[in-house]
Design a protein around this motif. Sequence first.
Motif, short mmCIF file in Angstrom:
data_model
loop_
_atom_site.label_atom_id
_atom_site.label_comp_id
_atom_site.label_asym_id
_atom_site.label_seq_id
_atom_site.Cartn_x
_atom_site.Cartn_y
_atom_site.Cartn_z
N PHE A 32 0.81 -1.22 0.00
CA PHE A 32 0.00 0.00 0.00
C PHE A 32 0.84 1.27 0.00
N ILE A 33 0.36 2.26 -0.75
CA ILE A 33 0.87 3.62 -0.70
C ILE A 33 -0.31 4.49 -0.28
N TYR A 34 -0.13 5.25 0.81
CA TYR A 34 -1.25 5.99 1.38
C TYR A 34 -1.19 7.46 0.99
N PRO A 35 -2.24 8.00 0.36
CA PRO A 35 -2.25 9.42 -0.02
C PRO A 35 -2.54 10.33 1.18
N ILE A 36 -1.80 11.44 1.26
CA ILE A 36 -2.02 12.42 2.32
C ILE A 36 -2.05 13.82 1.69
N PHE A 37 -3.04 14.63 2.12
CA PHE A 37 -3.19 16.00 1.65
C PHE A 37 -2.66 16.95 2.71
N VAL A 38 -1.69 17.79 2.33
CA VAL A 38 -1.04 18.68 3.28
C VAL A 38 -1.29 20.13 2.86
N ALA A 39 -1.73 20.94 3.85
CA ALA A 39 -2.11 22.32 3.57
C ALA A 39 -1.27 23.30 4.38
N GLU A 40 -1.12 24.51 3.87
CA GLU A 40 -0.47 25.57 4.62
C GLU A 40 -1.33 25.95 5.83
N GLY A 41 -0.68 26.32 6.93
CA GLY A 41 -1.40 26.75 8.12
C GLY A 41 -1.02 25.95 9.34
N GLU A 42 -1.78 26.11 10.41
CA GLU A 42 -1.53 25.40 11.66
C GLU A 42 -2.84 24.87 12.23
N GLY A 43 -2.74 23.75 12.92
CA GLY A 43 -3.89 23.19 13.60
C GLY A 43 -5.00 22.73 12.68
N ILE A 44 -4.64 22.42 11.43
CA ILE A 44 -5.66 22.05 10.44
C ILE A 44 -5.81 20.54 10.38
#
Length: 326
Positions: A32-44
Amino acid sequence: MTNLQFKRHRRLRHTAALRSMVKETYLHVEDFIYPIFVAEGEGIKNPINSMPGVYQFSLDTFEQELKEVVDLGIQAVILFGLPAEKDAEGTGAFHDHGIVQKATRRAKELYPDLLVVADTCLCEYTDHGHCGVVEGEQILNDPSLDLLARTAVSQAKAGADIIAPSNMMDGFVVAIREALDAAGFQHIPIMSYAVKYASSYYGPFREAADGAPQFGDRKTYQMDPSNRQEAFREAQSDVDEGADFLIVKPALSYLDIIRDMKNTHTLPIVAYNVSGEYAMVKAAALNGWVDEKAVVLETLLGMKRAGSDLIITYHAKDAARWLKGE
């Protein structure tokens, strides 16, 4: 009855031990390869409404997600970025301090042995939402290649173990290969989205990555779902240009293509179990219409049986738990 001649296939299904002994296809957490969405900011930690259990993370909450992934024994993640600002060229995709670059560095600091795959595209970073340079309403192929190559090099500099270009511009593999080699990254493999269809199954991803096109569609650079022979041409081009893995996307409606690729090429074949496929199972499970565990494991097993060596899937964490007996 005793005079009938027929094969006794059920003999090998008589007990659980016999069935296990002759089992042909296995799922492993390492698949498995797990997709992750990363956003600018904090505590999101923003939930994706159409993809229950999937979130957008800021770098601080991303660390918690990584720990869970590593603890489950998943060995690879693929990162998608949500920049604070977008522009016509998708500058955030190739900036050294872009969100995927920052997330990659953090992931490698925390878990050096975790494989980080960087999705290499422009659509999440452009204000028009297309995967290349736009002139009027035309997506220009050759000018886009330079930006994609710059993105790949910046991702490799940040520590990405694998570059996964998903843009479907002609020549993108050779442009990225030459740029990586020139920058001293000859050892970094390319996991090409070699066979990527213009599919209706991508809808939830566009919510998750905020990457929907602002005009038109992507049918001039993604493949027609009607076409099979075209997949052979697309994949062969990427092999000739230096790809190290071949992705087929989506997976469920294209299991025949996965088998075609496995029968034709010796490179590892990767099935992308896309957002719409995930969302359908989740919706049915939440309504009590299907047994989620049974359906997910059967679906992933089908992708392996069709010929995939690896599977990019949002089900990875749940499947890892189930394979461990949890």
